[in-house]
Scaffold this active site. Structure first.
Site, PDB file in Angstrom:
ATOM      1  N   ASP A 218       0.946  -1.251  -0.016  1.00  0.00           N
ATOM      2  CA  ASP A 218      -0.238  -0.244  -0.056  1.00  0.00           C
ATOM      3  C   ASP A 218       0.900   1.156   0.124  1.00  0.00           C
ATOM      4  O   ASP A 218       1.986   1.131   0.260  1.00  0.00           O
ATOM      5  CB  ASP A 218      -0.887  -0.074   1.234  1.00  0.00           C
ATOM      6  CG  ASP A 218      -2.182   0.950   0.888  1.00  0.00           C
ATOM      7  OD1 ASP A 218      -2.195   1.861  -0.025  1.00  0.00           O
ATOM      8  OD2 ASP A 218      -3.242   0.714   1.706  1.00  0.00           O
TER       9      ASP A 218
HETATM   10  C1  NOJ Z   1      -4.024   3.788   0.037  1.00  0.00           C
HETATM   11  C2  NOJ Z   1      -5.043   3.065  -0.012  1.00  0.00           C
HETATM   12  O1  NOJ Z   1      -5.073   2.416   1.102  1.00  0.00           O
HETATM   13  C3  NOJ Z   1      -5.290   2.010  -0.928  1.00  0.00           C
HETATM   14  O2  NOJ Z   1      -6.608   1.342  -0.994  1.00  0.00           O
HETATM   15  C4  NOJ Z   1      -5.124   2.845  -2.372  1.00  0.00           C
HETATM   16  O3  NOJ Z   1      -5.062   1.774  -3.480  1.00  0.00           O
HETATM   17  C5  NOJ Z   1      -3.746   3.549  -2.473  1.00  0.00           C
HETATM   18  N1  NOJ Z   1      -3.870   4.616  -1.341  1.00  0.00           N
HETATM   19  C6  NOJ Z   1      -3.565   4.233  -3.687  1.00  0.00           C
HETATM   20  O4  NOJ Z   1      -4.296   5.416  -3.808  1.00  0.00           O
END
Ligand code: NOJ
Length: 763
Positions: free
Chosen positions: A295
């Protein structure tokens, strides 16, 4: 073209004689073929280039995580040129995608195409209902279609990889990200996870209207303590295997191409550095052959967790644990080479990660044509098309849940009525878009006001009565956004007094749920409760339309307001869908995918709870039983609950036998009657209770459902089958197995059903 890359020449040679097509490619049907191609590309790569494939950068325009540092953009361009980037996210539109793809393909030594990721969570430019709302439809075909049109629209805009579906089960409405999942139940969640992956990826990943999907967040993210986003997760084996993991497993069955790990720690080990999750379960046990992306910054955040002592160690822990791609931590690109030289990361692991990434790029057909998603004409034709809008409208109607309808106040009469429309969200064209809407233009949803105007044989008056937020903020803190002014109340009260029916649109502003939007209070925010009570005082015929991203505590409304419609954040077509339901042009059939509590103190609250040694018996007046003494101990609305304009009756539940063994099965039949005046659809639900087990079992578990359509007065016999497979759970032996013993089966229109029968599984 600065460099005609070696790789492109090889590929062209390799593909010579084979027909290339923009639509799809039969070249990529064989797994072995792709593996061979992957190996041939890998053999040409330097270690640095391999590490480059494991590096993902955010684009230059949108951020969906902490702001980048100064100078990052220049570094990103430089790394694109030197083959040090395998993927970018948050690049949108054909022109932007083409620009970065061109650098990667035409200026880097090997010209390996980028895979372009984006959070297409519930639509791209045309927004469908938030995933929690879609889950309320219990309609797998509609959900699949909604994902498919989101894939088509985003793919037409240059994107080939979505960071969806989020399949995190959550029992905690305080967590803002419940809006992004399918609710509290692993069975429903698994079906939806499967449908969404199939919708995004279609039957042919190399087609120009499909994108690779991501199962996220692996794992446990929805169980953050107290629902505070990113917080610690500590769960036992049974919850992990029986509740959290099943939807992830379902995405494997749907052949999902990528996984995303998560920000949280799980039982003391951050998910990003968790070998047990990523290697032992995902890649070994489940044989997942796609790749895992971290993430945003979750690799570097392992320092904050107190798990990695520095950047280099964080990179080592993540790579060794099986995180194949680093999203925005910049740590693989900075440290992996040295870690390999030091012998702290095995180069075979790097090869494995790169192969996985290249494989997905081959499957998407990016090597065949890196610009296949970059057709401006297609972008113009597809984005915002009528067909896409029709699908999201259909999805929006199916997502609505009728919570209350006393004296058939709904549907509204279409003529001769004075309707007063009130509420801060009544003319809001922004909130229905929810909080995941990076590509969409603000204020592009159809508002309820716009929808109501279509029914012009009634007289419509409108007053917001109050504001929910100050201005139109995107990134806001709760304390800053709740407006306190009540000066608009009088105007609202005035039109309410003169109306036959009042429609009030209340709930959460679009950015009040979503990532980083946890709440300690689930009441209607701001002055909305006061406004509701003030209007109700002058006119009792109130229809409350809720727009929200999570279950809310609406006890007062439930007690006093005759009609309540749960309309969530429904996306671009919100207003059209809502009014079609209010006026009865669409008979609602949605059922709640998450329990609505009476009080935030009951949270986490869910239907498949354990009985405890001192079970909750509402009405019991002794002290020593598992309960809260200051609130009723039932939910306000249970999981699976939802009404229709017609009524249904369940009767004549019969089992073909009351015991079975081995591969035998039991047929469960019952009659469903439409006892009302409208044609309607009912989601009939089958729950099972395993009365005792090597690990204690929930009081009820959803094990089947079906949508049944009935005309007024019609009856249908419905049948479900119970078999051994359905009774499996992760037992004390740490295996999925069926234990012999006594069971109950329940049939009904919600998890609160009492229609039950007993059976036994012998062996
Ligand atoms: C953080 C989020 O937790 C995740 O779900 C997302 O895909 C990413 N950022 C990218 O934006």
């Amino acid at each position: 073209m600065k460099n005609i890359s070696i790789i492109m020449i090889l590929i062209i040679l390799f593909l010579s004689g084979c027909e290339s097509s923009n639509q799809s490619s039969e070249l990529y049907d064989s797994k072995d073929e792709i593996d061979k191609k992957v190996d041939s590309v890998l053999s040409l790569m330097t270690l640095q280039e391999k590490i480059g494939q494991m590096n993902q950068y955010n684009g230059f325009w949108n951020v969906t995580g902490p702001e980048p540092k100064e100078g990052d953009a220049a570094k990103k361009y430089e790394h694109l040129r030197t083959g040090m980037v395998g993927s970018m996210l948050n690049i949108r539109g054909v022109d932007e995608v083409r620009k970065v793809q061109k650098i990667a393909v035409e200026e880097s030594r090997l010209g390996i195409p980028l895979i372009i990721g984006f959070d297409v969570i519930h639509g791209y430019k045309t927004i469908s209902p938030i995933p929690l709302a879609e889950a309320a439809s219990w309609d797998m075909e509609a959900i699949k279609k909604s994902a498919a049109v989101a894939a088509a629209e985003s793919a037409a805009s240059g994107i080939n990889w979505t960071f969806a579906p989020m399949v995190d089960i959550s029992r905690d409405a305080r967590w803002g990200r419940v809006m992004e999942g399918a609710g509290e139940d692993p069975y429903l969640g698994s079906k939806i996870a499967y449908a969404r992956v199939k919708g995004f990826q279609g039957d042919d990943l190399s087609a120009v209207n499909t994108v690779a999907a991501t199962a996220k967040h692996f794992a446990g993210y929805g169980f953050s303590e107290s629902g505070r986003d990113y917080n610690t997760v500590d769960v036992g084996t049974s919850t992990l295997y029986n509740i959290i993991l099943p939807p992830f497993k379902a995405t494997i069955e749907a052949d999902v191409k990528t996984f995303m790990n998560s920000f949280n720690e799980l039982n003391g080990i951050p998910a990003t550095g968790n070998k047990f999750l990523q290697r032992d379960i995902l890649k070994e046990k489940w044989k997942f052959d796609g790749f895992v992306v971290s993430d945003w910054g979750s690799i570097v955040e392992m320092k904050n967790h107190g798990y990695a002592k520095n950047d280099k160690e964080a990179a080592m822990l993540a790579a060794n644990a099986g995180s194949d791609m680093d999203m925005e931590s910049y740590l693989y690109v900075n440290h992996l080479e040295e870690l390999i030289a030091d012998g702290n990361v095995d180069e075979d692991l790097i090869d494995d990660a790169v192969k996985r990434i290249l494989k997905v790029k081959f499957e998407l057909g990016l090597f065949e044509d890196p610009y296949k998603y970059c057709d401006s004409d297609r972008e113009k034709r597809v984005v915002g098309s009528k067909e896409i809008n029709e699908v999201v409208l259909d999805m929006a109607k199916k997502s609505i849940v009728l919570l209350k309808n006393e004296n058939n106040l709904l549907p509204l009469k279409k003529e001769g009525q004075k309707i007063a429309l009130i509420g801060p969200l009544s003319d809001d064209k922004n909130s229905p878009l929810g909080s995941w809407r990076i590509a969409v233009d603000d204020n592009t949803a159809i508002s309820v006001l716009e929808g109501m105007k279509q029914y012009d044989k009634n007289t419509l008056t409108h007053q917001k009565g109050a504001d929910l937020v100050v201005g139109n903020p995107a990134f806001v803190f709760e304390t800053e956004i709740n407006e306190t002014g009540t000066s608009g109340f009088q105007a609202a009260i005035k039109i309410a007094k003169n109306a036959d029916v009042v429609v009030m649109v209340l709930g959460e502003y679009g950015f009040q749920s979503g990532e980083g939007r946890s709440r300690t209070n689930l009441d209607l925010p701001g002055v909305q409760q006061q406004l509701l009570e003030a209007v109700y005082k002058v006119n009792k015929k109130v229809v409350l339309v809720l727009m929200n991203g999570r279950p809310l505590t609406i006890n007062w409304a439930d007690k006093n307001i005759p009609a309540i419609v749960e309309a969530w954040h429904l996306g671009t077509q919100s207003g059209n869908a809502i009014v079609q339901v209010l006026y009865g042009d669409y008979n609602p059939s949605g059922k709640l995918p998450m329990t609505f509590p009476r009080s935030v103190g009951q949270v986490p609250i869910y239907y498949n709870y354990k009985n405890t040694g001192r079970p909750t018996y509402p009405g019991n007046n002794l002290v020593f039983w598992s309960h809260f003494s200051d609130e009723e101990n039932t939910p306000l609305y249970p999981f699976g609950y939802g009404l229709s304009y017609t009524t249904f009756k369940y009767d004549h539940l019969k089992l073909s036998t009351d015991s079975f063994r081995g591969n035998e099965k039991i047929e469960v039949t019952f009659d469903l009657y439409n006892t009302g005046k409208y044609e309607g659809k009912e989601v009939v639900q089958l729950y099972i209770r395993d009365l005792y087990g090597s690990i204690t079992r929930p009081v009820k578990e959803l094990k089947g459902f079906e949508m049944v359509s009935l005309k007024p007065g019609e009856t249908k016999q419905v049948m479900f089958t119970i078999n051994k497979e359905m009774l499996k759970f992760y037992t004390a032996n740490e295996k999925w197995e069926t234990e012999t013993g006594d069971f109950k089966v329940f049939i009904g229109g919600s998890s609160y059903t009492k229609l039950e029968a007993d059976f036994e599984f012998i062996n």
